[in-house]
Design an enzyme around this catalytic site. Structure first.
Site, short mmCIF file in Angstrom:
data_model
loop_
_atom_site.label_atom_id
_atom_site.label_comp_id
_atom_site.label_asym_id
_atom_site.label_seq_id
_atom_site.Cartn_x
_atom_site.Cartn_y
_atom_site.Cartn_z
N ASP A 38 0.82 -1.23 0.00
CA ASP A 38 0.00 0.00 0.00
C ASP A 38 0.85 1.27 0.00
OD1 ASP A 38 0.79 -0.52 2.63
OD2 ASP A 38 -1.13 0.09 3.52
N SER A 69 -20.35 1.61 23.88
CA SER A 69 -19.83 0.34 23.35
C SER A 69 -20.26 -0.77 24.29
CB SER A 69 -18.31 0.37 23.25
OG SER A 69 -17.84 -0.96 23.06
N GLY A 122 -7.61 -5.79 17.70
CA GLY A 122 -6.16 -5.91 17.81
C GLY A 122 -5.61 -7.16 17.14
N ALA A 123 -6.40 -7.82 16.30
CA ALA A 123 -5.94 -9.05 15.63
C ALA A 123 -5.55 -8.76 14.19
CB ALA A 123 -7.04 -10.11 15.67
N SER A 127 -10.81 -3.83 13.35
CA SER A 127 -11.97 -3.43 14.15
C SER A 127 -12.05 -1.91 14.22
CB SER A 127 -11.88 -4.02 15.55
OG SER A 127 -10.81 -3.46 16.29
N SER A 128 -10.89 -1.24 14.14
CA SER A 128 -10.90 0.22 14.24
C SER A 128 -11.57 0.85 13.01
CB SER A 128 -9.48 0.76 14.42
OG SER A 128 -8.64 0.42 13.33
N GLU A 160 -8.71 8.20 11.66
CA GLU A 160 -7.68 7.29 12.21
C GLU A 160 -6.29 7.94 12.19
OE1 GLU A 160 -8.39 3.34 11.99
OE2 GLU A 160 -6.45 2.80 12.81
N ASP A 172 -7.98 -0.26 4.84
CA ASP A 172 -8.95 -0.77 5.80
C ASP A 172 -10.30 -0.09 5.66
OD1 ASP A 172 -6.74 -2.12 6.61
OD2 ASP A 172 -6.51 -1.06 8.52
#
Ligand code: ADP
Ligand code: MG
Length: 381
Positions: A38, A69, A122-123, A127-128, A160, A172
């Protein structure tokens, strides 16, 4: 209605005292192929997962945003005065979306949001970005805005990069916004041209195992910066704008004296070529033929770019020994997830085979699921 949708609607109704105006969702993603391409202006090929951040929301009368959340059992409330880049905590991913939208000249109305997610955090499954894109889809519609999908992903990325402060590319947020079901997104990180390429695994009799190695990735930030700097220096020495512009690999390698730099360049150039090949294969409906590209991508990340770690290499080799057709690490490296192309119905058997090998090696137990190419962000109820 999915569980996630039920849960956010029920909780929203309990807390706010009336049902939500709507429910929106945005997915996490895996990158099928194209790693560390990228920032070299190259190509990537993510697909959106069925795992998503789901948001129930309604407008409110005051210029206040309240975000809950359910995963963290946490509610954060903020007003325009609180929209300062660098805000701490998870709510920055929501506040930063308001900040980015308003920075682009959109007027955002106050709202109550209740969200829940089944994207592992965090995998390396983003998710962010799922959180940002879900909040963006919600607030854009509640405020009556018409914003093109690519522009939405750019605004989520601004959140972000500039508000949360994480220096990531556009992949992402583009995946979470632009992907469609049963397709991967062939994405040009220079021009932002996006093409849906068919990835109907079911028709091909295949499934894609996504396995989280649960490796803590401490080295990620410094190693990422190092790889990026080496690629930029190599492009400078080769007189090209970015490594994407290297058309003759042998000639480029002959012109570089540093052996490490040569390996890094070889990864980027061959990985870009693999993404192009993958796009061609998928366009022709030849999903099974991706297998050798996945293997070659992994070998290139392991030997040339040197971003894999023992857990990841063991997961890949164990998946292959258990009968996967091809497997590779996915994501930035130093941990995270692997993907493996397997026969339909084989996801759990191959996942268990990897888990057995992990147990024998005294590694933490991995988690896994079938990655199903799913739709990007949008309203779901
Ligand atoms: P990844 O995107 O690979 O999952 P990141 O570190 O980029 O990992 O993003 C994870 C962060 O995103 C979490 O630490 C949290 O701040 C935020 N986040 C993600 N999902 C949720 C959620 N469901 N609720 C609250 N915060 C979340
Ligand atoms: Mg992230």
């Amino acid at each position: 209605m999915s569980n996630e949708r039920d849960t956010v609607v029920r909780t929203f109704t309990d807390r706010v005292g009336r049902p939500p105006a709507g429910v929106w969702a945005a997915p996490g993603r895996v990158n099928l192929i194209g790693e560390h391409t990228d920032y070299n202006d190259g190509f990537v090929m993510p697909f959106a997962l069925s795992q998503a951040v789901t948001v129930a929301a309604s407008p409110r009368e005051d210029d206040t945003w309240s975000v809950t959340s359910l995963n963290l059992d946490s509610t954060r409330t903020f007003t325009r005065a609180d929209l300062v880049p660098g805000m701490s905590g998870w709510a920055a991913y929501a506040a930063g979306v308001v900040w980015a939208l308003e920075g682009a000249g959109h007027q955002i109305d106050g709202a109550d949001l209740v969200l829940s997610s089944d994207v592992p955090t965090g995998a390396g499954l983003s998710s962010s970005a799922a959180l940002e894109c879900a909040v963006l889809a919600t607030l854009a519609e509640l405020s009556g805005l018409q914003i093109e999908p690519l522009e939405r992903s750019k605004l989520a990325r601004r959140c972000e990069n500039e508000f949360v402060g994480a220096p990531t590319g556009l992949m992402d947020q583009a995946a979470s916004t632009l992907c469609t079901a049963e397709h991967a997104l062939f994405f040009d990180c220079r021009s932002y041209a996006a093409e849906q390429v068919p990835l109907d695994l079911g028709v091909a009799g295949l499934e894609l195992l996504v396995l989280d190695t649960k490796t803590p990735h401490d080295l990620v930030d410094s190693e990422y910066a190092d790889r990026r700097a080496t690629c930029e220096e190599a492009a400078r020495r080769l007189g090209v704008q970015a490594l994407r512009d290297v058309l003759d690999l042998d000639d480029a390698l002959a012109r570089l004296s540093d052996p490490t730099m040569r390996r890094r360049v070889r990864h980027v150039v061959t990985e870009n070529a693999r993404v192009l090949q993958a796009a061609e294969l998928l366009g022709a409906g030849r999903i099974r033929d991706l297998a050798p590209l996945l293997d070659a991508s992994h070998a290139s990340m392991r030997d040339d770019f040197e971003i894999t770690v023992p857990t990841v290499d063991l997961a890949v080799s164990a998946a292959r020994e258990a009968g996967a057709y091809g497997a590779r690490m996915t994501g930035g490296g130093f941990g995270g997830c692997i993907i493996a192309l397997v026969e339909t119905g084989d996801v759990d058997r191959v996942g268990r085979a990897v888990a057995d090998r992990f147990q024998r090696a005294r590694y933490a137990a991995p988690a896994w699921f079938a990655g199903v190419p799913s739709a990007g962000a949008g309203r779901v109820a």
